[in-house]
Design a protein around this motif. Sequence first.
Motif, PDB file in Angstrom:
ATOM      1  N   GLY A   1       0.823  -1.210   0.000  1.00 42.36           N
ATOM      2  CA  GLY A   1       0.000   0.000   0.000  1.00 42.36           C
ATOM      3  C   GLY A   1       0.854   1.256   0.000  1.00 42.36           C
ATOM      4  O   GLY A   1       0.612   2.194  -0.771  1.00 42.36           O
ATOM      5  N   ASP A   2       1.871   1.253   0.860  1.00 44.15           N
ATOM      6  CA  ASP A   2       2.731   2.432   0.962  1.00 44.15           C
ATOM      7  C   ASP A   2       3.524   2.638  -0.327  1.00 44.15           C
ATOM      8  O   ASP A   2       3.777   3.769  -0.745  1.00 44.15           O
ATOM      9  CB  ASP A   2       3.708   2.279   2.137  1.00 44.15           C
ATOM     10  N   LEU A   3       3.907   1.523  -0.952  1.00 44.12           N
ATOM     11  CA  LEU A   3       4.659   1.637  -2.202  1.00 44.12           C
ATOM     12  C   LEU A   3       3.765   2.175  -3.319  1.00 44.12           C
ATOM     13  O   LEU A   3       4.201   2.976  -4.146  1.00 44.12           O
ATOM     14  CB  LEU A   3       5.268   0.287  -2.596  1.00 44.12           C
ATOM     15  N   CYS A   4       2.488   1.765  -3.310  1.00 43.74           N
ATOM     16  CA  CYS A   4       1.540   2.319  -4.283  1.00 43.74           C
ATOM     17  C   CYS A   4       1.466   3.822  -4.104  1.00 43.74           C
ATOM     18  O   CYS A   4       1.449   4.583  -5.075  1.00 43.74           O
ATOM     19  CB  CYS A   4       0.134   1.768  -4.056  1.00 43.74           C
ATOM     20  N   PHE A   5       1.422   4.246  -2.856  1.00 42.58           N
ATOM     21  CA  PHE A   5       1.336   5.676  -2.576  1.00 42.58           C
ATOM     22  C   PHE A   5       2.565   6.399  -3.127  1.00 42.58           C
ATOM     23  O   PHE A   5       2.462   7.442  -3.756  1.00 42.58           O
ATOM     24  CB  PHE A   5       1.216   5.906  -1.070  1.00 42.58           C
ATOM     25  N   MET A   6       3.731   5.789  -2.919  1.00 40.49           N
ATOM     26  CA  MET A   6       4.954   6.430  -3.406  1.00 40.49           C
ATOM     27  C   MET A   6       4.966   6.507  -4.924  1.00 40.49           C
ATOM     28  O   MET A   6       5.403   7.501  -5.494  1.00 40.49           O
ATOM     29  CB  MET A   6       6.169   5.639  -2.947  1.00 40.49           C
ATOM     30  N   ARG A   7       4.479   5.441  -5.561  1.00 39.96           N
ATOM     31  CA  ARG A   7       4.469   5.437  -7.026  1.00 39.96           C
ATOM     32  C   ARG A   7       3.544   6.532  -7.539  1.00 39.96           C
ATOM     33  O   ARG A   7       3.863   7.235  -8.485  1.00 39.96           O
ATOM     34  CB  ARG A   7       4.014   4.065  -7.522  1.00 39.96           C
ATOM     35  N   ARG A   8       2.395   6.695  -6.876  1.00 41.28           N
ATOM     36  CA  ARG A   8       1.463   7.750  -7.286  1.00 41.28           C
ATOM     37  C   ARG A   8       2.077   9.133  -7.151  1.00 41.28           C
ATOM     38  O   ARG A   8       1.691  10.058  -7.832  1.00 41.28           O
ATOM     39  CB  ARG A   8       0.243   7.763  -6.357  1.00 41.28           C
ATOM     40  N   ASN A   9       2.978   9.261  -6.159  1.00 47.25           N
ATOM     41  CA  ASN A   9       3.526  10.583  -5.867  1.00 47.25           C
ATOM     42  C   ASN A   9       5.022  10.632  -6.150  1.00 47.25           C
ATOM     43  O   ASN A   9       5.757  11.358  -5.493  1.00 47.25           O
ATOM     44  CB  ASN A   9       3.265  10.937  -4.404  1.00 47.25           C
ATOM     45  N   ALA A  10       5.435   9.865  -7.162  1.00 44.90           N
ATOM     46  CA  ALA A  10       6.860   9.691  -7.415  1.00 44.90           C
ATOM     47  C   ALA A  10       7.590  11.026  -7.581  1.00 44.90           C
ATOM     48  O   ALA A  10       8.671  11.222  -7.007  1.00 44.90           O
ATOM     49  CB  ALA A  10       7.068   8.819  -8.645  1.00 44.90           C
ATOM     50  N   ALA A  11       6.982  11.926  -8.321  1.00 44.42           N
ATOM     51  CA  ALA A  11       7.673  13.184  -8.610  1.00 44.42           C
ATOM     52  C   ALA A  11       7.952  13.952  -7.333  1.00 44.42           C
ATOM     53  O   ALA A  11       9.084  14.392  -7.088  1.00 44.42           O
ATOM     54  CB  ALA A  11       6.849  14.029  -9.570  1.00 44.42           C
ATOM     55  N   SER A  12       6.939  14.078  -6.486  1.00 40.55           N
ATOM     56  CA  SER A  12       7.151  14.875  -5.281  1.00 40.55           C
ATOM     57  C   SER A  12       8.076  14.157  -4.303  1.00 40.55           C
ATOM     58  O   SER A  12       8.852  14.793  -3.591  1.00 40.55           O
ATOM     59  CB  SER A  12       5.817  15.235  -4.624  1.00 40.55           C
ATOM     60  N   VAL A  13       8.020  12.827  -4.302  1.00 41.85           N
ATOM     61  CA  VAL A  13       8.930  12.066  -3.448  1.00 41.85           C
ATOM     62  C   VAL A  13      10.371  12.334  -3.866  1.00 41.85           C
ATOM     63  O   VAL A  13      11.248  12.612  -3.045  1.00 41.85           O
ATOM     64  CB  VAL A  13       8.632  10.549  -3.526  1.00 41.85           C
ATOM     65  N   LEU A  14      10.598  12.309  -5.173  1.00 50.74           N
ATOM     66  CA  LEU A  14      11.945  12.488  -5.698  1.00 50.74           C
ATOM     67  C   LEU A  14      12.475  13.886  -5.373  1.00 50.74           C
ATOM     68  O   LEU A  14      13.585  14.045  -4.858  1.00 50.74           O
ATOM     69  CB  LEU A  14      11.924  12.264  -7.214  1.00 50.74           C
ATOM     70  N   VAL A  15      11.626  14.878  -5.650  1.00 53.07           N
ATOM     71  CA  VAL A  15      12.067  16.253  -5.406  1.00 53.07           C
ATOM     72  C   VAL A  15      12.352  16.469  -3.927  1.00 53.07           C
ATOM     73  O   VAL A  15      13.404  17.003  -3.548  1.00 53.07           O
ATOM     74  CB  VAL A  15      11.007  17.268  -5.904  1.00 53.07           C
ATOM     75  N   SER A  16      11.429  15.990  -3.068  1.00 52.90           N
ATOM     76  CA  SER A  16      11.636  16.277  -1.651  1.00 52.90           C
ATOM     77  C   SER A  16      12.820  15.490  -1.085  1.00 52.90           C
ATOM     78  O   SER A  16      13.434  15.912  -0.109  1.00 52.90           O
ATOM     79  CB  SER A  16      10.360  16.009  -0.847  1.00 52.90           C
ATOM     80  N   SER A  17      13.156  14.357  -1.715  1.00 54.46           N
ATOM     81  CA  SER A  17      14.336  13.630  -1.241  1.00 54.46           C
ATOM     82  C   SER A  17      15.621  14.355  -1.598  1.00 54.46           C
ATOM     83  O   SER A  17      16.666  14.130  -0.999  1.00 54.46           O
ATOM     84  CB  SER A  17      14.406  12.238  -1.855  1.00 54.46           C
ATOM     85  N   MET A  18      15.549  15.203  -2.628  1.00 55.82           N
ATOM     86  CA  MET A  18      16.767  15.846  -3.106  1.00 55.82           C
ATOM     87  C   MET A  18      17.065  17.153  -2.403  1.00 55.82           C
ATOM     88  O   MET A  18      18.233  17.531  -2.236  1.00 55.82           O
ATOM     89  CB  MET A  18      16.645  16.126  -4.614  1.00 55.82           C
ATOM     90  N   VAL A  19      15.995  17.848  -2.020  1.00 56.09           N
ATOM     91  CA  VAL A  19      16.186  19.226  -1.582  1.00 56.09           C
ATOM     92  C   VAL A  19      17.140  19.344  -0.391  1.00 56.09           C
ATOM     93  O   VAL A  19      18.170  20.023  -0.482  1.00 56.09           O
ATOM     94  CB  VAL A  19      14.830  19.881  -1.245  1.00 56.09           C
ATOM     95  N   ALA A  20      16.810  18.633   0.704  1.00 56.70           N
ATOM     96  CA  ALA A  20      17.601  18.826   1.918  1.00 56.70           C
ATOM     97  C   ALA A  20      19.084  18.467   1.728  1.00 56.70           C
ATOM     98  O   ALA A  20      19.960  19.271   2.066  1.00 56.70           O
ATOM     99  CB  ALA A  20      16.982  18.053   3.075  1.00 56.70           C
ATOM    100  N   PRO A  21      19.397  17.292   1.182  1.00 59.20           N
ATOM    101  CA  PRO A  21      20.823  16.965   1.033  1.00 59.20           C
ATOM    102  C   PRO A  21      21.579  17.988   0.198  1.00 59.20           C
ATOM    103  O   PRO A  21      22.717  18.363   0.533  1.00 59.20           O
ATOM    104  CB  PRO A  21      20.809  15.610   0.316  1.00 59.20           C
ATOM    105  N   ILE A  22      20.943  18.443  -0.865  1.00 54.27           N
ATOM    106  CA  ILE A  22      21.654  19.396  -1.731  1.00 54.27           C
ATOM    107  C   ILE A  22      21.866  20.725  -1.003  1.00 54.27           C
ATOM    108  O   ILE A  22      22.928  21.341  -1.096  1.00 54.27           O
ATOM    109  CB  ILE A  22      20.895  19.566  -3.062  1.00 54.27           C
ATOM    110  N   LEU A  23      20.848  21.126  -0.228  1.00 52.32           N
ATOM    111  CA  LEU A  23      21.010  22.362   0.553  1.00 52.32           C
ATOM    112  C   LEU A  23      22.179  22.251   1.526  1.00 52.32           C
ATOM    113  O   LEU A  23      22.996  23.159   1.644  1.00 52.32           O
ATOM    114  CB  LEU A  23      19.736  22.669   1.336  1.00 52.32           C
ATOM    115  N   TYR A  24      22.236  21.114   2.222  1.00 55.41           N
ATOM    116  CA  TYR A  24      23.346  20.925   3.155  1.00 55.41           C
ATOM    117  C   TYR A  24      24.679  20.991   2.426  1.00 55.41           C
ATOM    118  O   TYR A  24      25.635  21.609   2.881  1.00 55.41           O
ATOM    119  CB  TYR A  24      23.235  19.559   3.860  1.00 55.41           C
TER     120      TYR A  24
END
Lengths: 249, 284
Positions: A14-37
Amino acid sequence: MLRLLDETMRVAYGDLCFMRRNAASVLVSSMVAPILYLVAFGYGMRSGSSEGGVDYIAFVVPGIIAISSMTAGFSSTSQKILIQRLFHSSFDELILCPVGISSIVFGKSVVGMVRGLLGSAIMLSLGLMLTDDIHLTPWLILCIMLSCFAFSMMGVMAGLLANNSQTLAMISNLVLLPMTFMCGTLFSTDSFPGPVSAAIGALPLTHSSEVLRSVALGWDFPWASLGVVAAYCAAFFLADYRLIKKGRY
Amino acid sequence: MEEHIISAEHLTKRYGDLLAVDDLSIGVRKGEIFGFLGPNGAGKTTTIRMLTTMTPPTSGTVSIAGHDSVREYREARGSIGVIQQHNSLDKDISVRENIVHHALMQNMKRSEIRKRVEELCGAMGLEDRMDSLVEDLSGGWKKRVSIVCSMMHRPPVLFMDEPTTGLDTQSRNALWALIKKLNGEGATIFLTTHYISEAEALCDRIGIINKGRMIALGTSDELRGRIGVVTVERQNADGTTDNAYFGGRAEAKAHMQGLPEDANVSIRRTSLEDVFLELTGRKL
Ligand SMILES: Nc1ncnc2c1ncn2[C@@H]1O[C@H](COP(=O)(O)OP(=O)(O)OP(=O)(O)O)[C@@H](O)[C@H]1O
Ligand SMILES: [Mg+2]
């Protein structure tokens, strides 16, 4: 073992389905913090200097990977569980199914693992491009996974215990944020006074950062820290298991 | 001793000072439709949650299809399907994803899931909504999805906590038909409802619970017998009614003879609603 893996993936579906539905936002939000640091610390503050005998970029990248594994692992699991428990009541459905409690604990940590690994992978790729001191080895990948796992287990615990989103925000501010800056991730803590050092020495991020840095830079293998991270994994797992077993959720 | 597929002994659940369920014992026979009636807050949902292993009892034991609900929770869970009173779907994913997730959790195979989804979604008229987010469905549609989820793995025991509350007449009829069909195929069904007519129409036996205690149990005729199968109802001038219950028509007639000539009285068969109100108290 195979059954555990199979059940874990069934729980995580179920959680993976959710991630697939929201893949774009998951990807972007995973990138922001590390790159800022990376930009703020790697270039803004300390560019050109060295720390621990290596180029600062090489020093800080493993630390940022540890931070990403912590924040992504913790927040994605804890928030998902909180929402499913309190707002959707769908957590009950998991409990109602014929799967082992361990599978539920592992299954719920899968989102945290995926997001933690995603953030770490992005950061690691940047690190590999920016410096030659970081070595990509199977050990490094294993250690990153272990770190993501520890903080996902911690997130599961927080998600089971918290009774509103305010509590989670408080844990983020009072536990995760101080760890982010104090655990030797972004700069060496050698100059801290004794008692502070001792306290920091007990925190999981200190050790996960130590492990990742030593392995990435090819320093002496940090068995002690690896043991501490593994012990945190085990402790959080047992706590999660007990909470579900006792119906405390 | 009689074989019970659902059996609970001395179930008790305490929430702080509140005794939500108080020393309740139930035995449900295999293949029966068992109805559970009780006013709001009586402890129906709490009982179902304990019977379905979701809430550990403060004391007492539950066994489902011969499996202890605490020690053999996995086996016990594998033999039940549950429709909870409050919607418990994951609202962030689609109807199909919810149903498939549920079936996967029940160890079903993909091919089997595909077939069963078609069959059940057809029966509940869900075909056109399979790819909608659950979030976007109306309450009744969500209920239908929960119903499909609970039945995917053909559980031999089904628990339904107010399954028809909030459904329109068509879906209610469809669900009644589905319940009867499943029961005809051998499933045991434990349901709660606030619609007394529903309990009467569907259930083989009915238990009435009040303030955490089981206060009556039997077929609807046995329950009528508890207070008297004949009711003499007297309408007072202020709009209230007084009922008197009798074991037979003769006694009832004798009672009527004793009432004033101009009293507004009627005589009828005792309804299950009379029983319910009599036993659980007419006033809030
Ligand atoms: N998690 C909980 N914590 C504290 N009290 C609870 C909890 N769950 C139920 N209760 C209390 O237990 C009692 C029984 O509740 P329960 O939900 O079982 O009633 P019910 O018969 O299902 O009512 P309804 O017809 O309204 O669904 C109530 O007084 C309720 O407030
Ligand atoms: Mg209820």
